[in-house]
Design an enzyme around this catalytic site. Structure first.
Site, PDB file in Angstrom:
ATOM      1  N   ASN A 107      12.805  -5.887  14.645  1.00  0.00           N
ATOM      2  CA  ASN A 107      11.579  -6.176  14.518  1.00  0.00           C
ATOM      3  C   ASN A 107      11.838  -7.468  13.570  1.00  0.00           C
ATOM      4  OD1 ASN A 107       9.115  -6.992  13.112  1.00  0.00           O
ATOM      5  ND2 ASN A 107       8.702  -4.532  12.718  1.00  0.00           N
ATOM      6  N   LYS A 132      14.406  -5.847  10.906  1.00  0.00           N
ATOM      7  CA  LYS A 132      14.955  -4.217  11.292  1.00  0.00           C
ATOM      8  C   LYS A 132      15.459  -3.928  12.251  1.00  0.00           C
ATOM      9  CE  LYS A 132      11.255  -3.753   8.291  1.00  0.00           C
ATOM     10  NZ  LYS A 132       9.827  -3.402   7.518  1.00  0.00           N
ATOM     11  N   ARG A 182       9.636  -6.021  18.672  1.00  0.00           N
ATOM     12  CA  ARG A 182       8.205  -5.887  18.734  1.00  0.00           C
ATOM     13  C   ARG A 182       7.729  -7.378  18.389  1.00  0.00           C
ATOM     14  NH1 ARG A 182       5.944  -3.293  12.556  1.00  0.00           N
ATOM     15  NH2 ARG A 182       3.652  -3.600  13.435  1.00  0.00           N
ATOM     16  N   HIS A 224      -1.454  -3.690  14.631  1.00  0.00           N
ATOM     17  CA  HIS A 224      -0.829  -2.488  14.267  1.00  0.00           C
ATOM     18  C   HIS A 224      -1.035  -1.313  15.225  1.00  0.00           C
ATOM     19  CE1 HIS A 224      -1.425  -2.644   9.328  1.00  0.00           C
ATOM     20  NE2 HIS A 224       0.108  -3.125  10.459  1.00  0.00           N
ATOM     21  N   GLY A 273      -0.438   1.192   5.097  1.00  0.00           N
ATOM     22  CA  GLY A 273       0.563   1.031   4.207  1.00  0.00           C
ATOM     23  C   GLY A 273       1.417  -0.102   3.525  1.00  0.00           C
ATOM     24  N   ARG A 328      -2.351  -8.855   0.904  1.00  0.00           N
ATOM     25  CA  ARG A 328      -3.538  -9.480   1.532  1.00  0.00           C
ATOM     26  C   ARG A 328      -5.013  -8.939   0.519  1.00  0.00           C
ATOM     27  NH1 ARG A 328      -0.742  -7.515   6.833  1.00  0.00           N
ATOM     28  NH2 ARG A 328       0.869  -8.893   7.474  1.00  0.00           N
ATOM     29  N   MET A 375       2.046   0.486  -3.904  1.00  0.00           N
ATOM     30  CA  MET A 375       1.118   1.733  -4.391  1.00  0.00           C
ATOM     31  C   MET A 375       1.425   2.705  -5.434  1.00  0.00           C
ATOM     32  SD  MET A 375      -2.475   2.817  -4.834  1.00  0.00           S
ATOM     33  CE  MET A 375      -2.775   1.855  -3.570  1.00  0.00           C
ATOM     34  N   GLU A 423       6.421   4.032  14.854  1.00  0.00           N
ATOM     35  CA  GLU A 423       6.163   3.534  16.128  1.00  0.00           C
ATOM     36  C   GLU A 423       7.388   2.383  17.091  1.00  0.00           C
ATOM     37  OE1 GLU A 423       4.810   1.043  12.569  1.00  0.00           O
ATOM     38  OE2 GLU A 423       3.750  -0.231  13.569  1.00  0.00           O
TER      39      GLU A 423
HETATM   40  P1  ADP Z   1       4.799  -1.666   6.409  1.00  0.00           P
HETATM   41  O1  ADP Z   1       3.763  -2.070   6.143  1.00  0.00           O
HETATM   42  O2  ADP Z   1       6.167  -2.619   5.342  1.00  0.00           O
HETATM   43  O3  ADP Z   1       5.519  -1.476   7.184  1.00  0.00           O
HETATM   44  P2  ADP Z   1       4.584   1.753   5.328  1.00  0.00           P
HETATM   45  O4  ADP Z   1       3.902   1.502   5.607  1.00  0.00           O
HETATM   46  O5  ADP Z   1       6.359   1.487   5.340  1.00  0.00           O
HETATM   47  O6  ADP Z   1       4.389  -0.171   5.450  1.00  0.00           O
HETATM   48  O7  ADP Z   1       4.724   1.124   3.869  1.00  0.00           O
HETATM   49  C1  ADP Z   1       5.104   1.142   2.443  1.00  0.00           C
HETATM   50  C2  ADP Z   1       4.307   1.056   0.875  1.00  0.00           C
HETATM   51  O8  ADP Z   1       3.946   2.343   1.262  1.00  0.00           O
HETATM   52  C3  ADP Z   1       4.826   1.049  -0.135  1.00  0.00           C
HETATM   53  O9  ADP Z   1       4.710  -0.555  -0.285  1.00  0.00           O
HETATM   54  C4  ADP Z   1       4.090   2.177  -1.147  1.00  0.00           C
HETATM   55  O10 ADP Z   1       2.575   0.994  -1.238  1.00  0.00           O
HETATM   56  C5  ADP Z   1       3.580   3.049  -0.136  1.00  0.00           C
HETATM   57  N1  ADP Z   1       3.678   4.441  -0.419  1.00  0.00           N
HETATM   58  C6  ADP Z   1       5.556   4.683  -0.274  1.00  0.00           C
HETATM   59  N2  ADP Z   1       5.619   5.510  -0.686  1.00  0.00           N
HETATM   60  C7  ADP Z   1       4.356   5.530  -0.972  1.00  0.00           C
HETATM   61  C8  ADP Z   1       3.870   7.267  -2.199  1.00  0.00           C
HETATM   62  N3  ADP Z   1       4.578   7.943  -2.415  1.00  0.00           N
HETATM   63  N4  ADP Z   1       2.719   7.169  -3.199  1.00  0.00           N
HETATM   64  C9  ADP Z   1       1.862   6.550  -2.849  1.00  0.00           C
HETATM   65  N5  ADP Z   1       2.478   4.749  -2.037  1.00  0.00           N
HETATM   66  C10 ADP Z   1       3.589   4.998  -1.415  1.00  0.00           C
END
Ligand code: ADP
Length: 414
Positions: free
Chosen positions: A14, A21, A97, A186, A216, A247, A289, A390
């Site tokens: 990626n 990645k 990807r 996605h 995410g 965003r 988050m 993915e």
């Molecule tokens: P990406 O869109 O970069 O692939 P991911 O799907 O890996 O992102 O999601 C990453 C996000 O998930 C982090 O920025 C965080 O906001 C959130 N996250 C991960 N673990 C937790 C958790 N335990 N509680 C709340 N949010 C979480």
């Protein structure tokens, strides 16, 4: 091949503008055998390499990484030095990807000179993504010329969206000339979850009306009937739809005119503002988050508002999509927030309680990486939490390309 009884593997890559990645996926078990990250490419500071295998984590911060070629060469050297040895692990393909396949790539494609050029042309529609992704593929085909390589597009799954969902009410001539429509993103994750959820929910896929919440850092929602997409929240680019880590999601486009006229902002400044400095990050200073929830719990009012907005937007899409589908059987939470954040899941489901959605608080709060149902047996909708994968979905698609060729008439080494 060495003595290890391994299934075939695929290296999934990626490439971003400043990062790469990667993960080596075991096709049989679906597991990631090794993974890594190259950060700060083409930046005036030393880059960071992280390579993980067998429980060991190797981190290097010893050189400026000028370009993707330098980064990927070093990654291949890590596989030689720290394992796993790619020949011994029977590498059958490399998967790349790609965010935007436009109308050109409704299905995955083999990496060929011609397809690399097309992916680059599509960068008009995804300026931050397609360029680096094409470069990653170009470099890897040079470094591993004997291994079949494939592009898997985030937009392909949503190519099947009905016209009424995919078309913007923009002047038709302009929209056609500049290829402005809803492509979605996605897609690989939405498709993967859409296939797994019926089994987890214990319901037949045929006729099943489901909503997938991929939330995410980037976040999007899809509606699917019988595994076919009927709606999705991302549009021409990943900017549209839900509120995200950084965003805006949906916003009146006139905000752009307003900022051009009154703040004197140019296109790049607006792009950065809307894509990187808004959402949770723009409101609270934190895109993660977990941190926003912690701020809210500490009494921060802006964080509380940001979370209310985040949930508000998700619930709005669920209502919209349930109405569009004429019903709803399954909601699945996936990706970083969806898989891990029980408070966000609880807030979303609470708002759906008047429609008969009921979750089991204990099941929701139990941490697990297994796919599971968190609703009660008498809930009107089955609510699932399913980890997305993915990389596995990409690996499976390119392994197939390697054997069968693509739908555009290309075969590896033909
Ligand atoms: P990406 O869109 O970069 O692939 P991911 O799907 O890996 O992102 O999601 C990453 C996000 O998930 C982090 O920025 C965080 O906001 C959130 N996250 C991960 N673990 C937790 C958790 N335990 N509680 C709340 N949010 C979480």
């Amino acid at each position: 091949m060495g003595g290890r009884a391994v299934a075939k593997t695929v290296l999934v890559i990626n490439s971003g503008s400043s990062s790469i990645k990667y993960q080596l996926v075991d096709l049989e078990s679906g597991e990631g055998l090794a993974s890594g990250l190259v950060e700060k490419i083409d930046e005036p500071v030393k880059g960071i390499y992280t390579h993980k295998f067998n429980g060991d984590k190797h981190v290097f911060e010893d050189e400026i990484i000028e370009n993707h070629e330098q980064g990927l060469k070093r990654v291949l050297a890590f596989f030689d030095e720290y394992g796993p040895n790619l020949k011994e692990y029977d590498l059958v393909a490399v998967g790349h990807r790609v965010v935007q396949g436009g109308s050109v790539f409704p299905t995955p494609a083999l990496v060929t000179e011609e397809n690399i050029a097309k992916v680059k042309e599509l960068a008009v529609l995804a300026p931050l993504h397609n360029g680096p992704e094409a470069v990653g593929a170009e470099v890897m085909t040079r470094l591993l010329p004997d291994v079949p390589q494939g592009f898997v597009f985030d937009s392909s799954f949503f190519f099947q969206l009905p016209d009424a969902s995919a078309t913007y009410a923009l002047n038709k001539e302009v929209a056609d000339k500049y290829q402005i429509r809803r492509y979605g993103a996605h897609g690989t994750s939405h498709e993967f979850i859409g296939q797994v959820a019926p089994e987890v929910a214990g319901k037949p896929s045929e006729g099943l009306k489901q909503i997938v919440l991929h939330i995410g850092n980037g976040a999007s929602v899809s509606a699917q009937i019988s595994g076919k997409p009927v709606e999705t929240s991302m549009g021409l680019t990943p900017l549209e739809g839900l509120m995200m880590g950084s965003r805006t999601g949906d916003i009146d486009p006139a905000a752009v005119f307003h900022l051009i006229r009154n703040a004197g902002m140019n296109v790049d400044e607006l792009d950065t503002l809307f894509n990187k400095k808004s959402g949770l990050m723009g409101m609270t200073g934190h895109g993660d988050m977990r941190e926003v929830l912690a701020l809210r719990d500490g009494g921060d009012e802006t964080a509380a508002l940001a979370i209310d907005m985040y949930v508000h937007r998700i619930v709005g899409y669920i209502g919209n999509y349930a109405a569009q589908m004429g019903g709803l059987d399954v909601i699945t939470f996936t990706a970083g927030v969806g898989e891990n954040s029980d408070p966000i899941r609880a807030m979303v489901c609470e708002k759906l309680a008047p429609f008969g959605v009921k979750i089991d608080a204990e099941k929701n709060e139990t941490r697990s990486s297994e796919p599971r149902v968190i609703s009660t047996p008498d809930s009107s909708v089955t609510v699932c939490v399913i980890p997305t994968n993915e990389e596995l979905a990409i690996a499976q698609k390119v392994a197939q390309l390697a054997v069968e060729g693509d739908a555009y008439g290309n075969k590896f080494n033909a």
